[in-house]
Design an enzyme around this catalytic site. Structure first.
Site, PDB file in Angstrom:
ATOM      1  N   GLY A  47      -6.242 -43.503  38.656  1.00 39.06           N
ATOM      2  CA  GLY A  47      -6.288 -44.551  39.673  1.00 39.06           C
ATOM      3  C   GLY A  47      -5.290 -44.172  40.763  1.00 39.06           C
ATOM      4  CB  ALA A  48      -5.685 -43.849  44.430  1.00 38.62           C
ATOM      5  NE  ARG A  87      -7.543 -36.705  38.902  1.00 34.62           N
ATOM      6  CZ  ARG A  87      -8.235 -37.840  38.702  1.00 34.62           C
ATOM      7  NH1 ARG A  87      -7.611 -38.932  38.320  1.00 34.62           N
ATOM      8  NH2 ARG A  87      -9.550 -37.871  38.873  1.00 34.62           N
ATOM      9  CD  GLN A 191     -13.151 -43.119  35.240  1.00 37.57           C
ATOM     10  OE1 GLN A 191     -14.375 -43.082  35.054  1.00 37.57           O
ATOM     11  NE2 GLN A 191     -12.499 -42.115  35.800  1.00 37.57           N
ATOM     12  CG  ASP A 232      -9.636 -42.203  44.317  1.00 34.92           C
ATOM     13  OD1 ASP A 232     -10.658 -42.882  44.097  1.00 34.92           O
ATOM     14  OD2 ASP A 232      -8.740 -42.025  43.477  1.00 34.92           O
ATOM     15  CE  LYS A 243     -13.699 -41.563  39.176  1.00 29.27           C
ATOM     16  NZ  LYS A 243     -13.224 -40.156  38.985  1.00 29.27           N
TER      17      LYS A 243
HETATM   18  O1  MRU Z   1     -10.618 -40.420  38.363  1.00 35.41           O
HETATM   19  P1  MRU Z   1      -9.905 -41.736  38.444  1.00 35.41           P
HETATM   20  O2  MRU Z   1     -10.120 -42.600  37.251  1.00 35.41           O
HETATM   21  O3  MRU Z   1      -8.443 -41.575  38.802  1.00 35.41           O
HETATM   22  O4  MRU Z   1     -10.592 -42.450  39.676  1.00 35.41           O
HETATM   23  C1  MRU Z   1     -10.154 -43.726  40.066  1.00 35.41           C
HETATM   24  C2  MRU Z   1     -10.967 -44.317  41.134  1.00 35.41           C
HETATM   25  O5  MRU Z   1     -11.829 -43.699  41.715  1.00 35.41           O
HETATM   26  C3  MRU Z   1     -10.612 -45.693  41.556  1.00 35.41           C
HETATM   27  O6  MRU Z   1     -11.751 -46.388  41.929  1.00 35.41           O
HETATM   28  C4  MRU Z   1      -9.664 -45.519  42.716  1.00 35.41           C
HETATM   29  O7  MRU Z   1      -8.493 -44.861  42.353  1.00 35.41           O
HETATM   30  C5  MRU Z   1      -9.381 -46.675  43.516  1.00 35.41           C
HETATM   31  S1  MRU Z   1      -8.665 -48.120  42.822  1.00 35.41           S
HETATM   32  C6  MRU Z   1      -7.156 -47.902  42.338  1.00 35.41           C
END
Ligand code: MRU
Length: 340
Positions: A47-48, A87, A191, A232, A243
């Protein structure tokens, strides 16, 4: 939720291992740089905004054991580079590392450890405050009893605060009441299935899990109020990386006249990019698709393309909710909106 998502006390960083949810909720200590990088890469933390918070604390974990500030200054570039390579897509990682880098650049001889810790704690505290503001602003776009769709996980697990898009939905259900959230399972890492349903259950929000491909049909059946996702990285014109599957969801929403909302703090906005074409998209291991959790679904050797994110063009987005307020489409000029 019984356990916090991330804690940092007396130099010790602990995170909730999200790869084991919902079955096992366990805090794991990240005692050195390698374990912090590993936790980010393997989605133990994800999560970003939470990636940014974790990286900031990771700088402390890596540098505080050194004996003096000169050593910390010398070691810092390598530490920042390792964390920065964990990442590529969530810009919050780089935003947090740049803040830590600025502190490193003017590290005092005395109290240097405290200076680093104060900045990491401030990043975490600000993230929580931003989440509260996102929930307050996002609520303006919801009504009592709304039936909504969400993708991926954007709740407390994704930020270390109260969440972005899911934070809005949880708060709206608490104050307006009667929400029903349709949750995309979110392939290939699930997720939605693993994390979002768990969080919605914890907050007593009525919800239904569905495969990602069911969303368009649900919209065609009508009675969906709006779609809610996080981000993100958002470019200056509003193009939004999120995502994988978000773009398809936005296309379906536009086709069916369903409003599509993005919720993110301004630390997710990358004003260096005019549009989404320059957003780096992470590609992850073939195994995540061909053999998730060791279950071989595809013949061995099958060629796999596994982008972890996609970019939704700004013209498919009806509103971007930030801690500063709601920006409405069809055109966004975030450089002007965030100036000053
Ligand atoms: O690969 P992840 O689980 O880190 O991806 C997370 C997402 O795409 C979330 O939708 C995104 O970080 C925005 S909300 C905090």
């Amino acid at each position: 939720m019984a356990l916090p998502v991330i804690t940092y006390t007396a130099g010790r960083l602990k995170v909730l291992d999200q790869t084991r949810l919902p079955g096992t909720a366990e805090m794991v200590e990240l005692g050195d740089l390698d374990s912090v990088v590993h936790a980010i890469k393997t989605l133990m933390v994800r999560g970003a905004p939470l990636i940014g918070v974790t990286a900031a604390y990771g700088v402390c974990v890596a540098l505080l054991p050194l004996t003096e500030s000169a050593q910390a200054r010398e070691r810092a570039p390598r530490v920042l580079a390792r964390l920065g390579a964990s990442r590529p897509t969530a810009v919050n990682l780089f935003w947090a590392l740049e803040r830590m880098e600025r502190v490193v650049a003017s590290l005092p001889e005395r109290g240097w450890r405290e200076a680093l810790e104060e900045e990491a704690v401030a990043i975490h505290r600000e993230t929580k405050a931003q989440d509260a503001a996102l929930a307050a602003h996002g609520m303006e776009l919801l009504t009592q009893g709304a039936r909504v769709i969400t993708h991926c996980n954007t709740g407390p697990l994704a930020t270390g605060g109260q969440g972005t898009a899911l934070g809005v939905l949880i708060e709206a259900n608490r104050t307006l009441g009667g929400l029903h959230v349709y949750v995309d399972e979110t392939r290939p890492r699930w997720q939605g299935a693993q994390l979002t349903t768990w969080e919605l259950a914890n907050h007593q929000v009525p919800h239904t899990l569905m495969v990602d491909a069911a969303a368009a049909t649900l919209m065609r059946q009508g009675n969906i109020h709006s779609v809610w996702v996080g981000a993100d990285r958002i470019a200056a014109n509003g193009d939004t990386a999120n995502k994988i599957g978000t773009y398809a969801l936005a296309l379906a929403a536009r086709h069916h006249g369903v409003p599509f909302h993005v919720v993110a703090p301004t630390s997710t906005v990358d004003l260096e990019l005019d549009d989404g074409a320059g957003i780096p998209i992470e590609e992850r291991d073939a195994e995540e698709v061909a053999a998730p959790r060791g279950l071989a679904l595809a013949p061995q050797g099958t060629v796999v393309w596994n982008p972890a994110f996609d970019v939704t063009p700004a013209d498919l987005i009806d509103a971007i909710v930030t801690e500063l307020g709601v920006f409405r489409g069809p055109r966004f000029d975030l450089r002007s909106a965030l100036a000053g």
